[in-house]
Design a protein around this motif. Structure first.
Motif, PDB file in Angstrom:
ATOM      1  N   GLY A 178       0.817  -1.209   0.000  1.00  0.00           N
ATOM      2  CA  GLY A 178       0.000   0.000   0.000  1.00  0.00           C
ATOM      3  C   GLY A 178       0.848   1.254   0.000  1.00  0.00           C
ATOM      4  O   GLY A 178       1.726   1.427  -0.823  1.00  0.00           O
ATOM      5  N   GLY A 179       0.587   2.131   0.953  1.00  0.00           N
ATOM      6  CA  GLY A 179       1.200   3.443   0.925  1.00  0.00           C
ATOM      7  C   GLY A 179       0.355   4.380   0.073  1.00  0.00           C
ATOM      8  O   GLY A 179      -0.732   4.030  -0.382  1.00  0.00           O
ATOM      9  N   HIS A 180       0.877   5.568  -0.190  1.00  0.00           N
ATOM     10  CA  HIS A 180       0.086   6.591  -0.880  1.00  0.00           C
ATOM     11  C   HIS A 180      -0.322   6.171  -2.287  1.00  0.00           C
ATOM     12  O   HIS A 180      -1.452   6.403  -2.714  1.00  0.00           O
ATOM     13  N   ARG A 181       0.602   5.517  -3.036  1.00  0.00           N
ATOM     14  CA  ARG A 181       0.308   5.200  -4.432  1.00  0.00           C
ATOM     15  C   ARG A 181       0.376   3.704  -4.732  1.00  0.00           C
ATOM     16  O   ARG A 181       0.279   3.317  -5.897  1.00  0.00           O
ATOM     17  N   GLY A 182       0.547   2.875  -3.741  1.00  0.00           N
ATOM     18  CA  GLY A 182       0.761   1.465  -3.985  1.00  0.00           C
ATOM     19  C   GLY A 182      -0.507   0.635  -3.992  1.00  0.00           C
ATOM     20  O   GLY A 182      -1.625   1.150  -4.053  1.00  0.00           O
ATOM     21  N   VAL A 183      -0.307  -0.682  -3.947  1.00  0.00           N
ATOM     22  CA  VAL A 183      -1.421  -1.617  -3.888  1.00  0.00           C
ATOM     23  C   VAL A 183      -1.222  -2.532  -2.693  1.00  0.00           C
ATOM     24  O   VAL A 183      -0.128  -2.657  -2.153  1.00  0.00           O
ATOM     25  N   VAL A 184      -2.292  -3.169  -2.284  1.00  0.00           N
ATOM     26  CA  VAL A 184      -2.254  -4.088  -1.153  1.00  0.00           C
ATOM     27  C   VAL A 184      -1.637  -5.404  -1.604  1.00  0.00           C
ATOM     28  O   VAL A 184      -2.104  -6.029  -2.563  1.00  0.00           O
ATOM     29  N   ALA A 185      -0.571  -5.826  -0.925  1.00  0.00           N
ATOM     30  CA  ALA A 185       0.046  -7.119  -1.222  1.00  0.00           C
ATOM     31  C   ALA A 185      -0.655  -8.231  -0.461  1.00  0.00           C
ATOM     32  O   ALA A 185      -0.733  -9.359  -0.938  1.00  0.00           O
ATOM     33  N   ALA A 186      -1.139  -7.927   0.742  1.00  0.00           N
ATOM     34  CA  ALA A 186      -1.853  -8.913   1.558  1.00  0.00           C
ATOM     35  C   ALA A 186      -2.663  -8.177   2.606  1.00  0.00           C
ATOM     36  O   ALA A 186      -2.270  -7.105   3.078  1.00  0.00           O
TER      37      ALA A 186
END
Length: 362
Positions: A42-50
């Protein structure tokens, strides 16, 4: 005869799947996170890994944009991934598997098939082996695993998902066809979203619907895959557990905090991504001939460009040079770029690589 279709004896297959693996490792190592909704990545621009099981009732899932996940679950806690920690635990788990059978086919850090038809400890009962493995995983790692036990890979994998988390499901040969008949075809291995849509348009929603379609009908609509789907609907699968399953690709990708358009900035970031990717390639001792550039634009459109060499890529400089040629061919970019990725494929000697996690997000 095709090796995958040879089934001289009834196999005993276990599919072990760790429960919310990345998130569970984080909660184990930081007790303050236990019982809370967390997302790894995640983070501001990321995606959920789990996502932890506490986050899932809100609709948070892996591969979901972090902004969407946060909107669904305002109390969601994002945790930076620690892949070395996950690999360490994965190695512990695989060492447990090796005590029971040499026939282990890892699919990723957190799941694997085991063929225990002839188990090393002479236990003889696949269900007992699965229970013992799950008990040892809990005792030695502090984590839980779910397992499916059946007579082929297809049903064992479906079964491992039935009683999650921390569950066990056993499907015997007699139960197999009826078990498959009740399931939606979108859960079948080899039936992706687009194929599931095509099947739905033909009135095929469940295994029973698929079973009721004649083979000629399936051939007319699905070509060479018809026999495979015909078999699955009857609980038949001849795929064998392969301990030497190769990785398809290895690489890295990076999501930026701010969309990039300037060529110099993009080339700088590509150099950085290539460094991380090549470190992983060297660790796996893999050799490959095809370099693939991945770009995700600000509107989430994804494009890929690939270049194949006549011989395996020799070093990071050659790897990066191939990526630079692919990127320069796209410059100037029409819109901002939020992600760059670079991978190596057409691999040789890649037994140590991870099958389902070839791209390391940064």
């Amino acid at each position: 005869m095709n090796e995958d279709r040879a089934a001289p004896i009834l196999r005993k297959i276990i599919h072990v799947d760790m429960d919310a693996f990345y998130a569970s490792v984080e909660q184990r190592d930081n007790p303050a996170l236990k019982g809370k909704p967390i997302a790894v990545g995640g983070g501001h621009r990321g995606v959920v890994a789990a996502a932890s099981y506490e986050a899932r009732p809100y609709g948070v899932r892996s591969a979901m944009p972090s902004v969407t996940a946060k909107r669904l679950c305002p109390d969601l806690i994002f945790i930076k991934p620690r892949f070395e920690a996950y690999r360490t635990v994965s190695q512990q788990i695989r060492a447990i598997f090796a005590d029971y059978t040499p026939h282990v086919e890892p699919l990723s850090l957190d799941e694997a098939y085991l063929d225990v038809t002839e188990d090393l400890r002479g236990i003889g009962i696949a269900t007992s082996i699965a229970e013992e493995i799950r008990t040892r995983i809990r005792a030695e790692t502090g984590l839980t695993a779910s397992a499916g036990v059946s007579y082929n890979k297809f049903i064992a994998k479906l079964a491992s998902d039935q009683n999650k988390p921390d569950g066990l499901c056993v499907i015997t040969p007699r139960q197999g066809p009826a078990f498959v008949a009740l399931l939606p075809v979108k859960r079948f291995h080899g039936v992706g979203p687009k194929t599931a849509e095509r099947m739905a348009a033909l009135g095929i929603e469940t295994g029973a619907d698929l079973r009721d379609k004649p083979l000629d009908f399936l051939r007319a609509h699905f070509g060479n895959s018809a026999q495979y789907y015909h078999d699955l609907a009857r609980g038949i699968c001849h795929r064998v557990v392969r301990a030497d399953r190769p990785s398809k690709s290895i690489g890295a990708e990076r999501t930026f905090d701010v969309d990039l358009k300037d060529p110099a900035d993009l080339l700088t970031e590509l150099d950085r991504v290539s460094t991380y990717a090549w470190e992983r390639i060297e660790r796996s001792q893999a050799r490959g001939r095809t370099v693939t550039l991945k770009i995700k634009y600000q509107d989430f459109q994804i494009i890929t460009r690939a270049h194949s060499l006549n011989a395996p890529v020799a070093d990071r400089e050659q790897f990066l040079a191939a990526g630079v040629r692919l990127l320069r061919a796209l410059l100037p970019v029409p819109k901002g770029i939020r992600l760059l990725g670079l991978t190596l494929s057409k691999l040789e000697d890649s037994e140590q690589a991870d099958e389902r996690e070839p791209v390391l997000p940064l």
